[in-house]
Write a protein that holds these residues in place. Structure first.
Motif, PDB file in Angstrom:
ATOM      1  N   ARG A   1       1.749  -3.279 -10.503  1.00  0.00           N
ATOM      2  CA  ARG A   1       1.370  -2.097  -9.733  1.00  0.00           C
ATOM      3  C   ARG A   1       2.169  -0.868 -10.135  1.00  0.00           C
ATOM      4  N   THR A   2       3.443  -1.048 -10.418  1.00  0.00           N
ATOM      5  CA  THR A   2       4.310   0.088 -10.733  1.00  0.00           C
ATOM      6  C   THR A   2       4.581   0.241 -12.225  1.00  0.00           C
TER       7      THR A   2
ATOM      8  N   GLN B   1      -1.384  13.743  -7.332  1.00  0.00           N
ATOM      9  CA  GLN B   1      -2.076  13.544  -6.055  1.00  0.00           C
ATOM     10  C   GLN B   1      -3.566  13.847  -6.186  1.00  0.00           C
TER      11      GLN B   1
ATOM     12  N   ARG C   1      -5.251  10.976  -7.838  1.00  0.00           N
ATOM     13  CA  ARG C   1      -5.429   9.856  -6.914  1.00  0.00           C
ATOM     14  C   ARG C   1      -6.612  10.089  -5.976  1.00  0.00           C
TER      15      ARG C   1
ATOM     16  N   GLN D   1      -9.784   7.491  -6.838  1.00  0.00           N
ATOM     17  CA  GLN D   1      -9.463   6.275  -6.086  1.00  0.00           C
ATOM     18  C   GLN D   1     -10.653   5.340  -5.896  1.00  0.00           C
TER      19      GLN D   1
ATOM     20  N   ASP E   1      -0.086   4.392  -7.294  1.00  0.00           N
ATOM     21  CA  ASP E   1       0.270   5.008  -6.026  1.00  0.00           C
ATOM     22  C   ASP E   1       1.610   5.707  -6.172  1.00  0.00           C
ATOM     23  N   SER E   2       1.933   6.553  -5.215  1.00  0.00           N
ATOM     24  CA  SER E   2       3.258   7.161  -5.196  1.00  0.00           C
ATOM     25  C   SER E   2       4.276   6.078  -4.864  1.00  0.00           C
TER      26      SER E   2
END
Length: 403
Positions: free
Chosen positions: A108-109, A258, A261, A265, A274-275
Protein backbone atom coordinates in the motif's frame (compact mmCIF):
# COMPACT_ATOMS: atom_id res chain seq x y z
CA UNK A 1 -1.42 20.06 -24.80
CA UNK A 2 1.74 18.15 -23.88
CA UNK A 3 2.12 17.29 -20.19
CA UNK A 4 5.70 16.49 -19.08
CA UNK A 5 6.39 14.34 -16.03
CA UNK A 6 8.55 17.15 -14.65
CA UNK A 7 9.59 20.59 -15.81
CA UNK A 8 11.80 23.37 -14.50
CA UNK A 9 10.76 25.92 -17.12
CA UNK A 10 8.30 27.89 -14.99
CA UNK A 11 10.46 27.69 -11.89
CA UNK A 12 13.44 29.05 -13.81
CA UNK A 13 11.29 31.83 -15.24
CA UNK A 14 10.01 32.77 -11.78
CA UNK A 15 13.42 32.66 -10.10
CA UNK A 16 15.55 33.72 -13.06
CA UNK A 17 16.69 37.15 -11.80
CA UNK A 18 17.55 35.81 -8.32
CA UNK A 19 19.41 32.81 -9.74
CA UNK A 20 21.32 35.03 -12.16
CA UNK A 21 22.34 37.35 -9.33
CA UNK A 22 23.41 34.41 -7.13
CA UNK A 23 25.46 32.81 -9.90
CA UNK A 24 27.19 36.06 -10.78
CA UNK A 25 27.91 36.70 -7.11
CA UNK A 26 29.77 33.40 -6.91
CA UNK A 27 31.61 33.91 -10.19
CA UNK A 28 32.74 37.39 -9.20
CA UNK A 29 33.81 36.27 -5.74
CA UNK A 30 36.41 33.88 -7.15
CA UNK A 31 35.61 31.47 -4.30
CA UNK A 32 34.07 28.42 -5.90
CA UNK A 33 34.90 25.85 -3.22
CA UNK A 34 33.84 26.54 0.38
CA UNK A 35 33.04 30.02 1.64
CA UNK A 36 29.95 31.90 2.78
CA UNK A 37 27.50 30.34 0.31
CA UNK A 38 28.24 26.89 1.72
CA UNK A 39 28.09 28.06 5.31
CA UNK A 40 24.79 29.88 4.78
CA UNK A 41 23.17 26.89 3.14
CA UNK A 42 24.35 24.38 5.74
CA UNK A 43 23.05 26.56 8.57
CA UNK A 44 19.70 27.16 6.90
CA UNK A 45 19.21 23.55 5.83
CA UNK A 46 19.97 22.22 9.31
CA UNK A 47 17.30 24.56 10.66
CA UNK A 48 14.75 23.30 8.11
CA UNK A 49 15.47 19.65 8.94
CA UNK A 50 15.59 20.32 12.66
CA UNK A 51 19.12 19.10 13.33
CA UNK A 52 22.10 20.78 14.89
CA UNK A 53 24.32 20.08 11.89
CA UNK A 54 24.20 19.82 8.10
CA UNK A 55 27.20 19.10 5.90
CA UNK A 56 27.03 19.66 2.15
CA UNK A 57 28.47 17.04 -0.20
CA UNK A 58 28.61 16.12 -3.86
CA UNK A 59 25.46 13.97 -4.16
CA UNK A 60 22.86 11.91 -2.35
CA UNK A 61 24.91 8.80 -3.08
CA UNK A 62 27.96 10.33 -1.43
CA UNK A 63 25.78 11.35 1.51
CA UNK A 64 24.94 7.69 2.14
CA UNK A 65 28.56 6.63 1.84
CA UNK A 66 29.78 9.37 4.17
CA UNK A 67 27.09 8.47 6.70
CA UNK A 68 27.93 4.77 6.72
CA UNK A 69 31.67 5.47 6.94
CA UNK A 70 31.19 7.93 9.79
CA UNK A 71 29.19 5.33 11.73
CA UNK A 72 31.92 2.73 11.29
CA UNK A 73 29.98 0.45 8.93
CA UNK A 74 32.29 -1.71 6.83
CA UNK A 75 33.47 -5.18 5.86
CA UNK A 76 31.60 -7.99 7.59
CA UNK A 77 28.65 -5.80 8.53
CA UNK A 78 25.09 -6.17 7.25
CA UNK A 79 22.73 -3.28 6.58
CA UNK A 80 18.99 -3.90 6.19
CA UNK A 81 17.07 -1.85 3.66
CA UNK A 82 14.46 -2.09 0.90
CA UNK A 83 15.10 -3.38 -2.61
CA UNK A 84 12.38 -1.13 -4.03
CA UNK A 85 14.52 1.99 -4.28
CA UNK A 86 17.05 3.66 -6.53
CA UNK A 87 20.21 1.58 -6.90
CA UNK A 88 22.33 4.01 -4.86
CA UNK A 89 20.70 2.91 -1.61
CA UNK A 90 22.36 -0.52 -1.83
CA UNK A 91 25.35 0.66 -3.83
CA UNK A 92 26.47 2.86 -0.94
CA UNK A 93 26.32 -0.11 1.45
CA UNK A 94 28.47 -2.18 -0.88
CA UNK A 95 30.83 0.75 -1.49
CA UNK A 96 31.88 0.77 2.18
CA UNK A 97 32.42 -3.00 2.13
CA UNK A 98 29.22 -3.99 3.93
CA UNK A 99 26.44 -6.29 2.69
CA UNK A 100 22.93 -5.05 1.85
CA UNK A 101 20.16 -7.26 3.21
CA UNK A 102 16.82 -6.68 1.54
CA UNK A 103 13.35 -7.03 3.00
CA UNK A 104 10.06 -6.60 1.18
CA UNK A 105 7.85 -3.52 1.15
CA UNK A 106 4.25 -2.79 2.06
CA UNK A 107 2.05 -3.02 -1.09
CA UNK A 108 0.00 0.00 0.00
CA UNK A 109 2.78 2.44 0.86
CA UNK A 110 5.68 0.97 -1.20
CA UNK A 111 7.83 1.53 1.89
CA UNK A 112 9.87 -1.01 3.84
CA UNK A 113 7.64 -3.53 5.63
CA UNK A 114 8.28 -2.93 9.31
CA UNK A 115 6.89 -6.35 10.16
CA UNK A 116 9.72 -8.07 8.29
CA UNK A 117 12.74 -6.23 9.68
CA UNK A 118 13.23 -8.16 12.93
CA UNK A 119 13.37 -11.53 11.16
CA UNK A 120 16.19 -10.22 8.93
CA UNK A 121 18.40 -9.12 11.84
CA UNK A 122 21.49 -11.28 12.48
CA UNK A 123 24.56 -10.86 14.71
CA UNK A 124 26.21 -9.13 11.72
CA UNK A 125 23.49 -6.51 11.36
CA UNK A 126 24.84 -3.09 12.31
CA UNK A 127 22.54 -0.57 10.62
CA UNK A 128 19.11 0.05 9.12
CA UNK A 129 18.34 2.31 6.16
CA UNK A 130 14.70 3.39 5.87
CA UNK A 131 14.00 4.79 2.39
CA UNK A 132 11.43 7.58 2.33
CA UNK A 133 10.55 6.56 -1.21
CA UNK A 134 8.75 8.98 -3.53
CA UNK A 135 8.74 11.54 -0.70
CA UNK A 136 6.54 9.39 1.54
CA UNK A 137 7.86 9.02 5.11
CA UNK A 138 8.42 5.67 6.74
CA UNK A 139 6.69 5.28 10.12
CA UNK A 140 9.73 6.50 12.04
CA UNK A 141 8.11 6.04 15.43
CA UNK A 142 7.94 2.28 14.94
CA UNK A 143 11.17 2.16 12.96
CA UNK A 144 13.26 3.84 15.65
CA UNK A 145 11.74 1.55 18.29
CA UNK A 146 12.96 -1.48 16.30
CA UNK A 147 16.42 0.04 15.97
CA UNK A 148 16.60 0.81 19.68
CA UNK A 149 15.47 -2.68 20.67
CA UNK A 150 18.32 -4.19 18.64
CA UNK A 151 20.97 -1.51 19.25
CA UNK A 152 21.25 -0.60 15.56
CA UNK A 153 22.20 2.72 13.99
CA UNK A 154 19.81 4.35 11.52
CA UNK A 155 20.73 6.15 8.30
CA UNK A 156 17.69 7.78 6.71
CA UNK A 157 17.61 7.80 2.91
CA UNK A 158 15.83 11.11 2.35
CA UNK A 159 16.95 11.53 -1.27
CA UNK A 160 13.37 11.94 -2.52
CA UNK A 161 11.88 13.36 0.66
CA UNK A 162 13.22 16.84 1.35
CA UNK A 163 10.39 18.70 3.07
CA UNK A 164 8.59 15.54 4.19
CA UNK A 165 7.91 14.73 7.84
CA UNK A 166 6.57 12.03 10.12
CA UNK A 167 4.16 13.18 12.84
CA UNK A 168 5.34 16.75 12.45
CA UNK A 169 9.05 15.96 12.68
CA UNK A 170 11.12 16.32 9.49
CA UNK A 171 12.71 13.27 7.92
CA UNK A 172 16.46 13.38 8.37
CA UNK A 173 16.11 14.29 12.03
CA UNK A 174 14.96 10.90 13.35
CA UNK A 175 17.92 8.62 12.71
CA UNK A 176 21.58 8.96 13.55
CA UNK A 177 22.16 10.59 10.14
CA UNK A 178 19.88 11.86 7.37
CA UNK A 179 21.01 11.73 3.73
CA UNK A 180 19.62 14.12 1.11
CA UNK A 181 19.95 14.55 -2.64
CA UNK A 182 19.52 17.86 -4.44
CA UNK A 183 19.45 16.38 -7.95
CA UNK A 184 17.51 18.86 -10.13
CA UNK A 185 14.26 16.83 -10.10
CA UNK A 186 14.04 16.63 -6.29
CA UNK A 187 11.72 18.74 -4.15
CA UNK A 188 14.73 20.98 -3.55
CA UNK A 189 16.91 20.79 -6.63
CA UNK A 190 20.31 22.25 -7.44
CA UNK A 191 21.65 22.98 -10.93
CA UNK A 192 23.48 19.65 -10.99
CA UNK A 193 24.57 17.02 -8.52
CA UNK A 194 24.53 18.03 -4.86
CA UNK A 195 23.67 16.51 -1.51
CA UNK A 196 23.87 16.86 2.26
CA UNK A 197 23.99 14.89 5.49
CA UNK A 198 22.24 15.98 8.67
CA UNK A 199 22.73 14.90 12.28
CA UNK A 200 22.49 16.03 15.90
CA UNK A 201 25.98 14.88 16.95
CA UNK A 202 28.87 17.32 16.50
CA UNK A 203 31.52 14.60 16.34
CA UNK A 204 29.63 12.74 13.60
CA UNK A 205 29.21 15.95 11.61
CA UNK A 206 32.92 16.72 11.89
CA UNK A 207 33.90 13.20 10.80
CA UNK A 208 31.69 13.43 7.72
CA UNK A 209 33.06 16.87 6.94
CA UNK A 210 36.60 15.49 7.05
CA UNK A 211 35.75 12.39 5.02
CA UNK A 212 34.29 14.63 2.31
CA UNK A 213 37.68 16.33 1.87
CA UNK A 214 40.07 13.39 1.64
CA UNK A 215 39.99 12.55 5.35
CA UNK A 216 41.58 15.92 6.13
CA UNK A 217 40.93 17.58 9.53
CA UNK A 218 43.31 20.40 8.58
CA UNK A 219 45.15 21.38 5.44
CA UNK A 220 47.51 18.64 4.20
CA UNK A 221 46.94 16.42 7.23
CA UNK A 222 45.13 13.23 6.22
CA UNK A 223 44.13 10.97 9.09
CA UNK A 224 42.19 8.43 6.98
CA UNK A 225 41.22 7.72 3.40
CA UNK A 226 38.29 9.88 2.40
CA UNK A 227 36.65 11.26 -0.73
CA UNK A 228 36.50 14.36 -2.86
CA UNK A 229 32.84 15.10 -2.15
CA UNK A 230 32.39 18.79 -1.50
CA UNK A 231 29.29 20.81 -2.24
CA UNK A 232 30.55 23.60 -4.49
CA UNK A 233 29.64 27.24 -3.99
CA UNK A 234 27.61 27.56 -7.20
CA UNK A 235 25.27 24.75 -6.20
CA UNK A 236 24.97 26.17 -2.69
CA UNK A 237 24.06 29.57 -4.14
CA UNK A 238 21.26 28.01 -6.22
CA UNK A 239 20.00 26.11 -3.18
CA UNK A 240 20.09 29.27 -1.05
CA UNK A 241 17.72 30.91 -3.54
CA UNK A 242 15.36 27.93 -3.61
CA UNK A 243 15.31 26.83 0.03
CA UNK A 244 12.89 29.56 1.24
CA UNK A 245 10.34 28.27 -1.32
CA UNK A 246 10.56 24.63 -0.22
CA UNK A 247 7.51 24.65 2.05
CA UNK A 248 5.22 26.25 -0.54
CA UNK A 249 6.45 23.86 -3.23
CA UNK A 250 5.78 20.85 -1.03
CA UNK A 251 2.34 22.18 -0.16
CA UNK A 252 1.58 22.56 -3.86
CA UNK A 253 2.67 18.94 -4.42
CA UNK A 254 0.25 17.87 -1.69
CA UNK A 255 -2.57 19.74 -3.42
CA UNK A 256 -1.76 18.01 -6.71
CA UNK A 257 -1.66 14.62 -5.00
CA UNK A 258 -5.05 15.27 -3.38
CA UNK A 259 -6.58 16.21 -6.74
CA UNK A 260 -5.24 13.01 -8.28
CA UNK A 261 -6.80 11.00 -5.46
CA UNK A 262 -10.14 12.73 -5.93
CA UNK A 263 -10.13 12.36 -9.70
CA UNK A 264 -8.85 8.79 -9.95
CA UNK A 265 -10.22 7.00 -6.87
CA UNK A 266 -13.03 5.27 -8.79
CA UNK A 267 -10.99 4.24 -11.84
CA UNK A 268 -11.00 0.43 -12.14
CA UNK A 269 -7.63 -1.27 -12.01
CA UNK A 270 -5.76 1.84 -10.91
CA UNK A 271 -4.51 1.65 -7.31
CA UNK A 272 -3.72 5.12 -6.02
CA UNK A 273 -1.71 5.99 -2.90
CA UNK A 274 -3.41 7.33 0.18
CA UNK A 275 -1.90 10.04 2.34
CA UNK A 276 0.39 8.59 4.98
CA UNK A 277 -0.73 8.27 8.58
CA UNK A 278 1.87 10.87 9.50
CA UNK A 279 0.38 13.41 7.08
CA UNK A 280 3.78 14.66 6.05
CA UNK A 281 4.17 13.33 2.52
CA UNK A 282 6.58 15.25 0.30
CA UNK A 283 5.20 13.75 -2.96
CA UNK A 284 8.38 13.86 -5.01
CA UNK A 285 6.49 11.38 -7.20
CA UNK A 286 2.84 10.35 -7.41
CA UNK A 287 3.02 6.65 -8.21
CA UNK A 288 0.01 4.51 -9.09
CA UNK A 289 -0.30 0.77 -9.68
CA UNK A 290 -1.75 -0.41 -12.98
CA UNK A 291 -3.62 -3.70 -12.58
CA UNK A 292 -6.07 -3.73 -15.51
CA UNK A 293 -5.54 -4.09 -19.26
CA UNK A 294 -7.87 -3.70 -22.24
CA UNK A 295 -9.51 -6.94 -23.26
CA UNK A 296 -7.40 -7.45 -26.37
CA UNK A 297 -4.23 -7.41 -24.25
CA UNK A 298 -5.32 -9.18 -21.07
CA UNK A 299 -7.15 -11.97 -22.91
CA UNK A 300 -3.86 -13.13 -24.42
CA UNK A 301 -2.99 -16.12 -22.26
CA UNK A 302 0.69 -16.09 -23.16
CA UNK A 303 2.36 -13.35 -21.14
CA UNK A 304 5.96 -14.51 -20.58
CA UNK A 305 7.85 -13.11 -17.60
CA UNK A 306 9.92 -10.05 -18.25
CA UNK A 307 13.71 -9.97 -18.00
CA UNK A 308 15.19 -11.47 -14.80
CA UNK A 309 12.06 -13.60 -14.30
CA UNK A 310 9.89 -10.74 -13.02
CA UNK A 311 6.14 -10.62 -13.65
CA UNK A 312 5.06 -9.33 -17.04
CA UNK A 313 4.40 -5.57 -17.10
CA UNK A 314 2.10 -5.59 -20.14
CA UNK A 315 -0.75 -3.70 -18.41
CA UNK A 316 1.46 -0.88 -17.17
CA UNK A 317 3.44 -0.66 -20.42
CA UNK A 318 0.27 -0.46 -22.48
CA UNK A 319 -1.04 2.39 -20.33
CA UNK A 320 2.25 4.28 -20.44
CA UNK A 321 2.34 4.09 -24.24
CA UNK A 322 -1.32 5.04 -24.56
CA UNK A 323 -0.84 8.08 -22.33
CA UNK A 324 2.21 9.14 -24.34
CA UNK A 325 0.19 9.00 -27.56
CA UNK A 326 -2.31 11.40 -25.98
CA UNK A 327 0.32 13.89 -24.83
CA UNK A 328 0.87 12.73 -21.24
CA UNK A 329 4.40 11.64 -20.33
CA UNK A 330 5.01 9.33 -17.40
CA UNK A 331 8.02 7.63 -15.78
CA UNK A 332 8.55 4.14 -14.36
CA UNK A 333 10.23 4.06 -10.93
CA UNK A 334 11.58 1.30 -10.92
CA UNK A 335 11.31 -1.46 -13.55
CA UNK A 336 13.90 -3.77 -11.92
CA UNK A 337 14.31 -4.12 -8.14
CA UNK A 338 17.82 -3.85 -6.76
CA UNK A 339 18.10 -7.51 -5.76
CA UNK A 340 17.40 -8.51 -9.39
CA UNK A 341 20.00 -6.18 -10.89
CA UNK A 342 22.96 -7.88 -12.65
CA UNK A 343 25.36 -6.18 -10.23
CA UNK A 344 23.85 -8.24 -7.40
CA UNK A 345 23.16 -11.41 -9.40
CA UNK A 346 25.63 -13.53 -7.44
CA UNK A 347 25.17 -12.01 -4.01
CA UNK A 348 21.38 -12.19 -4.03
CA UNK A 349 20.68 -15.12 -6.30
CA UNK A 350 17.56 -16.83 -5.05
CA UNK A 351 16.27 -13.80 -3.12
CA UNK A 352 12.55 -13.41 -3.69
CA UNK A 353 10.60 -10.36 -2.60
CA UNK A 354 7.14 -10.90 -4.11
CA UNK A 355 5.60 -7.52 -3.33
CA UNK A 356 8.64 -5.62 -4.58
CA UNK A 357 8.77 -7.68 -7.77
CA UNK A 358 5.05 -7.21 -8.40
CA UNK A 359 5.28 -3.45 -7.84
CA UNK A 360 8.09 -3.18 -10.38
CA UNK A 361 5.71 -4.57 -13.02
CA UNK A 362 2.82 -2.25 -12.10
CA UNK A 363 4.04 1.17 -10.91
CA UNK A 364 3.74 4.30 -13.02
CA UNK A 365 4.59 7.84 -11.94
CA UNK A 366 2.16 10.53 -13.06
CA UNK A 367 3.24 14.12 -13.76
CA UNK A 368 3.81 16.04 -10.55
CA UNK A 369 5.78 19.20 -9.90
CA UNK A 370 4.78 22.48 -8.21
CA UNK A 371 4.26 24.34 -11.47
CA UNK A 372 1.96 21.69 -12.98
CA UNK A 373 -1.11 23.69 -14.00
CA UNK A 374 -4.65 22.73 -13.12
CA UNK A 375 -5.38 22.39 -16.84
CA UNK A 376 -2.48 19.99 -17.32
CA UNK A 377 -3.53 17.88 -14.35
CA UNK A 378 -7.12 17.73 -15.52
CA UNK A 379 -5.87 16.48 -18.87
CA UNK A 380 -3.93 13.69 -17.14
CA UNK A 381 -7.01 12.68 -15.14
CA UNK A 382 -9.33 12.83 -18.15
CA UNK A 383 -7.03 10.75 -20.35
CA UNK A 384 -6.53 8.11 -17.65
CA UNK A 385 -10.27 7.85 -17.07
CA UNK A 386 -11.01 7.56 -20.78
CA UNK A 387 -8.42 4.84 -21.27
CA UNK A 388 -9.26 2.68 -18.26
CA UNK A 389 -12.96 3.18 -17.66
CA UNK A 390 -13.92 2.75 -21.32
CA UNK A 391 -11.52 -0.04 -22.29
CA UNK A 392 -10.83 -2.10 -19.19
CA UNK A 393 -13.88 -3.52 -17.39
CA UNK A 394 -13.09 -5.33 -14.18
CA UNK A 395 -14.67 -8.69 -14.98
CA UNK A 396 -11.84 -10.86 -16.34
CA UNK A 397 -9.20 -8.36 -17.29
CA UNK A 398 -7.51 -7.93 -13.92
CA UNK A 399 -3.83 -8.80 -13.67
CA UNK A 400 -2.51 -10.47 -10.55
CA UNK A 401 -1.92 -8.09 -7.64
CA UNK A 402 0.30 -8.67 -4.61
CA UNK A 403 -1.88 -9.05 -1.53
Amino acid sequence: MQVPPFSLSQQLADLGPELDEAALRVLRSGQYIGGTEIQSFETAFAAVVGTAHAVGCNSGTDALILALRALGIGAGDEVITASFSFFATAEAISAVGATPVFVDVDPRTYLIDLNQITAAITPSTKALIPVHLFGRPVDMTRFMAIAKDHNLVVVEDCAQATGASWNGRPVGSWGDIGCFSFFPTKNLGAAGDAGAVTCHDAALAQRMRELAVHGMPRRYLHTELGYNSRLDAMQAAVLNVKLPRLNQWVERRRQIAQRYREGLQDVPGLLIPDSSAGNGDGWNQFVVRVTVCPADISSNANHPPSEFGLPSSHCRDWLKQSLQEKGVSTIIYYPIPIHCQPAYANQHQGTRLPVTEQLCSEVLSLPIFPELSSEQQEQVIAVLRSLLIQTAPLDSQTCSVAA
